[in-house]
Scaffold this motif. Structure first.
Motif, PDB file in Angstrom:
ATOM      1  N   VAL A  17      30.920  16.575 127.595  1.00 36.16           N
ATOM      2  CA  VAL A  17      29.488  16.684 127.886  1.00 36.16           C
ATOM      3  C   VAL A  17      29.052  18.146 127.868  1.00 36.16           C
ATOM      4  CG1 VAL A  17      29.457  14.580 129.279  1.00 36.16           C
ATOM      5  CG2 VAL A  17      29.893  16.770 130.384  1.00 36.16           C
ATOM      6  N   PHE A  18      27.743  18.356 127.769  1.00 36.47           N
ATOM      7  CA  PHE A  18      27.212  19.709 127.894  1.00 36.47           C
ATOM      8  C   PHE A  18      27.382  20.154 129.335  1.00 36.47           C
ATOM      9  CE2 PHE A  18      24.611  18.264 124.234  1.00 36.47           C
ATOM     10  CZ  PHE A  18      24.964  19.255 123.342  1.00 36.47           C
ATOM     11  N   TYR A  45      31.743  22.847 127.694  1.00 34.65           N
ATOM     12  CA  TYR A  45      31.883  21.458 127.248  1.00 34.65           C
ATOM     13  C   TYR A  45      33.013  20.778 128.019  1.00 34.65           C
ATOM     14  CZ  TYR A  45      29.015  23.083 123.361  1.00 34.65           C
ATOM     15  OH  TYR A  45      28.001  23.610 122.616  1.00 34.65           O
ATOM     16  N   ASP A  86      22.822   7.343 128.753  1.00 37.66           N
ATOM     17  CA  ASP A  86      22.754   8.607 128.029  1.00 37.66           C
ATOM     18  C   ASP A  86      22.393   8.373 126.560  1.00 37.66           C
ATOM     19  OD1 ASP A  86      23.322  11.625 128.223  1.00 37.66           O
ATOM     20  OD2 ASP A  86      24.476  10.998 126.465  1.00 37.66           O
ATOM     21  N   ASP A 117      17.920  14.014 124.052  1.00 37.81           N
ATOM     22  CA  ASP A 117      18.083  14.626 125.373  1.00 37.81           C
ATOM     23  C   ASP A 117      19.403  14.231 126.029  1.00 37.81           C
ATOM     24  OD1 ASP A 117      15.645  15.973 125.263  1.00 37.81           O
ATOM     25  OD2 ASP A 117      14.562  14.250 126.064  1.00 37.81           O
ATOM     26  N   GLY A 118      20.250  13.500 125.313  1.00 33.01           N
ATOM     27  CA  GLY A 118      21.529  13.049 125.856  1.00 33.01           C
ATOM     28  C   GLY A 118      22.453  14.217 126.182  1.00 33.01           C
ATOM     29  N   GLN A 119      23.308  14.012 127.159  1.00 35.24           N
ATOM     30  CA  GLN A 119      24.248  15.036 127.606  1.00 35.24           C
ATOM     31  C   GLN A 119      25.647  14.880 127.016  1.00 35.24           C
ATOM     32  OE1 GLN A 119      23.465  17.704 129.753  1.00 35.24           O
ATOM     33  NE2 GLN A 119      21.452  17.009 129.105  1.00 35.24           N
ATOM     34  N   TRP A 162      29.186  11.068 137.010  1.00 38.00           N
ATOM     35  CA  TRP A 162      27.740  11.089 137.263  1.00 38.00           C
ATOM     36  C   TRP A 162      27.308  10.172 138.399  1.00 38.00           C
ATOM     37  CZ3 TRP A 162      25.717  10.888 131.527  1.00 38.00           C
ATOM     38  CH2 TRP A 162      26.018  12.117 130.903  1.00 38.00           C
TER      39      TRP A 162
END
Length: 68
Positions: free
Chosen positions: A6-7, A19, A32, A38-40, A57
């Motif tokens: 993920v970012f 990452y 997501d 806009d997804g992570q 999350w």
């Protein structure tokens, strides 16, 4: 469960912080994907318990997800 990259902290000098690889439940992965650009999530793969047994999350555990 999925193991995802993920970012993260893009200002960090370390790639592992920019990452990070984390465990995410299927619901969070699906949510997501609905976010489109806009997804992570950068990439996803098969669940690897060495990255943890709960969603980074939302906190859902692998055991809870299996019971759903």
């Amino acid at each position: 469960m999925k193991t995802c990259t993920v970012f993260g902290d893009m200002q960090s000098d370390r790639a592992a912080e920019q990452y990070p690889t984390v465990t995410l439940c299927n619901d969070c992965v699906e949510q997501d994907s609905l976010a489109k650009e806009d997804g992570q999530i950068v990439s996803q793969g098969a669940y690897d318990e060495s990255f943890g047994d709960s969603c980074e999350w939302c906190g859902t555990t692998a055991e809870e997800e299996a019971a759903m």
